[in-house]
Enzyme design. Structure first.
Site, PDB file in Angstrom:
ATOM      1  N   GLY A 130       0.284  -2.943   4.202  1.00 22.50           N
ATOM      2  CA  GLY A 130       1.110  -2.858   3.002  1.00 22.50           C
ATOM      3  C   GLY A 130       0.355  -2.390   1.776  1.00 22.50           C
ATOM      4  O   GLY A 130       0.802  -2.564   0.659  1.00 22.50           O
ATOM      5  N   CYS A 131      -0.802  -1.782   1.958  1.00 25.53           N
ATOM      6  CA  CYS A 131      -1.555  -1.255   0.834  1.00 25.53           C
ATOM      7  C   CYS A 131      -1.651   0.263   0.964  1.00 25.53           C
ATOM      8  O   CYS A 131      -1.741   0.787   2.058  1.00 25.53           O
ATOM      9  CB  CYS A 131      -2.968  -1.828   0.812  1.00 25.53           C
ATOM     10  SG  CYS A 131      -3.024  -3.621   0.929  1.00 25.53           S
TER      11      CYS A 131
END
Lengths: 143, 410
Positions: free
Chosen positions: A50-51
């Site tokens: 999720g980065c």
């Protein structure tokens, strides 16, 4: 120094800066000064999903405390990890789980930092707390 | 004549309410048009007008409103037909966007015509949405996906493409304008090569529709898909154009209301195109909004827009390339809409955050084109993507912003 004092120290430091450039410069410095992460821990398993940039987080039990290591290929995110580690590393699982990352608002960059898709701050905090929860469960079961 | 001076960009900017807002206390510099473009008042008003005055379901006319709304909806189809210079309006199928258009072709034409040992040819600069649907099809059918390479400027190596196309090739899928690099592909010549071996060619026009005049007859292609939201229209609506004889021969995809002729439990017969591919109640208001956006573009004149943007992109390329430590990724001769770049020693995500702080909206990352990043051996780029409403002053703001990024990370 306890977890709350460490967090307060960061809040005080950033609250004193009025300019967004200064705050970013300070975060970048934190990123440059981060304790190096053991290369062996930069595994796919330790990657935080999720980065936009690559982020690794690793945790180990040291007595009652949890020690974290982290790194990113992006500097601002690495600075954020350094701040998260400054707060959470060395605390007990109970403290970690009970402490929200309230310093984030104080950095004055909350508008950006809360954009979870952009830098994955929420995902990193979740990961930090998840490690703590696992260690807490292990402690309770006497492992 | 210098198009950047004759094209009244300030007047056009006033048509876009959002462009006058500020971000972090600074004027918005919106350079993320490749991800999604902003909407002119004509589009916003059209959607509002439908719901306030005209709304009803379509093609079920037992009453005046439905008849009028149906007429407007079908008029939208003719607007898309004109926008693409398609031969017939029944060749225009409304879909959610480019992705759905490509999937429709893969799941209908593809499943009916592509089998074991057949080949599908795409290029090395495709967006994931023109890779994955074909991979899924290949996996199901035992077909093979082949990839035509590009050179290090991000230009398709045409001779290699021609070599890849052979009598096993059933379909060629190509992006008209690369979203990650800005390369404009030689679609017409690619279509000629595909047709020589009896293959059909599908064009992903998502990044072309906002920047240039599209003429599917001139291009000589078989399918063309684009998204409304990247072409200044609403989200959730787009169009797939296909040649009538192909569409007619293709089996339907989704089943339901609207797409049928008669339904009996023993056997259902299907409606004629385009309705065969439009099961269920369509996205009525946004379809009408899409048409309003396309009318707006055609009013400005796609050729005028293209000429203005071409000069703007050249100016931006010169300015950005001149910054020390900046490397532009994608330096093809023929480009549109996009400058992708990397900064020496600075991660794209870091640059994006500092630019945002200055009110400059760009995209950072892989741009849904992971193989393109792998080819250039970079984790991510900063992508500034332009529209006809961007100005030289905004390019200057970007350049200033990049200098600020460099200063902070020095």
């Amino acid at each position: 120094m306890g977890i709350n004092e460490r967090q307060q120290q960061i809040i005080d430091e950033f609250s004193a800066m009025s300019d967004w450039e200064d705050r970013y410069k300070r975060i970048i410095e934190y990123g440059r000064d981060i304790a190096p992460m053991d290369e062996q821990h930069k595994t796919d398993k330790n990657k935080v999903k999720g980065c936009q940039s690559t982020v690794w987080l690793h945790a180990e039990r040291k007595g009652d405390a949890v020690e974290y290591q982290g790194d990113s290929d992006a500097m601002i995110v690495r600075g954020l990890i350094a701040l998260l580690l400054k707060v959470y590393s060395g605390a007990t699982p109970g403290e970690i789980i009970a402490t929200p990352p309230s310093f984030v608002d104080a950095t004055g960059l909350a508008g950006h930092l809360s954009q979870t898709r952009a830098n994955g701050l929420a995902a990193m905090v979740k990961q930090i707390k998840m490690y703590a929860a696992v260690f807490q469960a292990m402690q309770k079961s006497g492992q | 004549m210098d198009a950047t001076r004759t094209f009244d960009v300030q007047k056009l900017r006033a048509d876009f309410p959002i462009l006058s807002r500020t971000v972090h206390g600074k004027p918005l510099v919106y350079l993320d048009n490749g991800a999604s473009a902003q909407k002119p008042r004509a589009v916003i008003d059209a959607i509002r007008n439908v719901y306030e005055h005209e709304y009803s379901n379509v093609h079920r006319a037992a009453h005046e409103l439905s008849a009028a709304c149906t007429e407007k909806f079908e008029q939208a189809r003719r607007t898309v037909q004109r926008f693409l210079n398609a031969p017939e309006d029944r060749e225009v199928i409304f879909v959610r966007g480019t992705t759905e258009g490509i999937n429709l072709v893969a799941q209908t034409f593809g499943r009916a015509n592509i089998g074991q040992g057949d080949e599908i040819v795409i290029t090395a600069m495709e967006h994931h949405s023109n890779i994955v649907p074909w991979q899924m099809l290949c996996e199901e059918k035992g077909a093979k996906l082949r990839v035509a390479p590009m050179d290090d400027t991000g230009t398709l190596i045409f001779d290699e493409y021609v070599k890849l196309v052979n009598d096993r090739t059933k379909l060629v899928g190509v992006v008209h304008v690369s979203n990650a690099l800005g390369t404009v592909n030689p679609v017409k010549r690619m279509a000629e090569a595909a047709h020589k071996v009896g293959a059909v060619i599908l064009v992903d026009g998502a990044q072309a529709a906002p920047h240039m005049r599209i003429d599917v007859q001139e291009l000589g292609v078989d399918f063309y898909a684009f998204s409304g939201h990247k072409a200044f229209g609403p989200t959730g609506i787009g169009a797939l154009w296909g040649r009538a004889e192909l569409l007619e021969a293709m089996p339907p995809w989704q089943g339901g209301g609207e797409m049928i002729k008669t339904v009996k439990f023993e056997k259902t017969t299907y409606a004629a195109i385009p309705h065969k591919f439009e099961a269920g109640t369509p996205n009525i208001a946004d379809t009408i909004g899409l048409a309003a956006g396309l009318e707006y573009l055609m009013e400005i004149g796609l050729d005028n827009m293209e000429a203005y943007e071409h000069e703007l992109l050249e100016y931006a390329t010169t300015q950005v390339s001149a910054i020390e430590g900046v490397r532009v990724i994608g330096t093809a001769q023929n480009k549109a809409g996009v400058i992708s770049f990397v900064l020496d020693g600075i991660h794209a995500a870091d640059a994006g955050m500092i630019l945002d702080e200055q009110g400059i909206a760009v995209r950072v990352g892989q741009h849904c084109a992971e193989p393109v990043m792998d080819f250039f051996k970079i984790p991510a780029t900063v992508r500034a993507s332009f529209a006809f409403y961007n100005t030289r002053e905004e390019v200057d703001a970007l350049v200033k912003g990049i200098h600020k990024v460099k200063e902070l990370f020095a």
